[in-house]
Motif scaffolding. Structure first.
Motif: not given
Length: 186
Positions: A97-101, A114-117, A157-158, A163-169
């Motif tokens: 699962e990919i999490i982040g705006i 992958l567009n992951i920031g 891939i992961r 996952v950033n433990v502060y922002s959750g992204k």
């Protein structure tokens, strides 16, 4: 020889699966594909009717520590054979699962984009023997017949954006629980 909880039970070969044993090489064929396994010298595989058993060779046992090691090897390679049989009949899959705006994934031929920031999209080459599906832009499904390879590709891939433990992204397994930390107080 010590008892093994896994290797002492026979592995049942289901209908539609063909197991060939040539010396120390085991080949498993099924409807989804074909897998190979090379056994160490200490082990031998025997097929009786519809069952497979892994045995240790007595000439390699010099002391009790050797017997324990061979018993451990028997259990390990029995599990490998069972995973191979399951792989050629059902297959394995891992979901990410990919999490982040603005974070998303898409397939382009044999590449996962992958567009992951990061400033540029990350291109991940899909290895041979692996199928990747993107049912939603924020979900990636890794499928294949080799359990080890499926897990390895999902982990790679992961690793691209943990996952950033502060922002959750970031990228996480679908069933992974991420414990969030509280940020700084001003």
């Amino acid at each position: 020889m010590p008892k093994s909880r896994i290797a002492d039970k026979p592995t049942v070969v289901p209908v539609g699966v063909e197991v060939n044993i040539e010396g120390s090489k085991v080949t498993v064929k099924g409807k989804k594909g074909e897998l190979f396994l090379e056994l160490p010298n200490e082990l031998v595989v025997k097929k009786e009717d519809n069952n497979i058993m892994v045995y240790g060779k007595d000439e390699y046992i010099m002391r009790t520590s050797d017997a324990k090691r061979i018993t451990a090897l028997r259990g390990t390679y029995t599990s490998h054979l069972r995973n191979m049989i399951k792989g050629v009949t059902e297959g394995f899959q891992k979901e990410l699962e990919i999490i982040g705006i603005g974070y998303r994934a898409q397939l382009q031929g044999k590449k996962l984009i992958l567009n992951i920031g990061y400033s540029n999209p990350v291109e991940f080459d899909i290895p041979e023997g692996i199928n990747i599906e993107v049912p939603q832009p924020t979900r990636v499904v890794v499928k294949g017949i080799d359990k080890y390879l499926v897990g390895e590709v999902a982990a790679q891939i992961r690793k691209l954006r943990k996952v950033n433990v502060y922002s959750g992204k970031g990228i996480k397994y679908i069933d992974e629980i991420v414990i969030r930390k509280e940020g700084k107080k001003v």
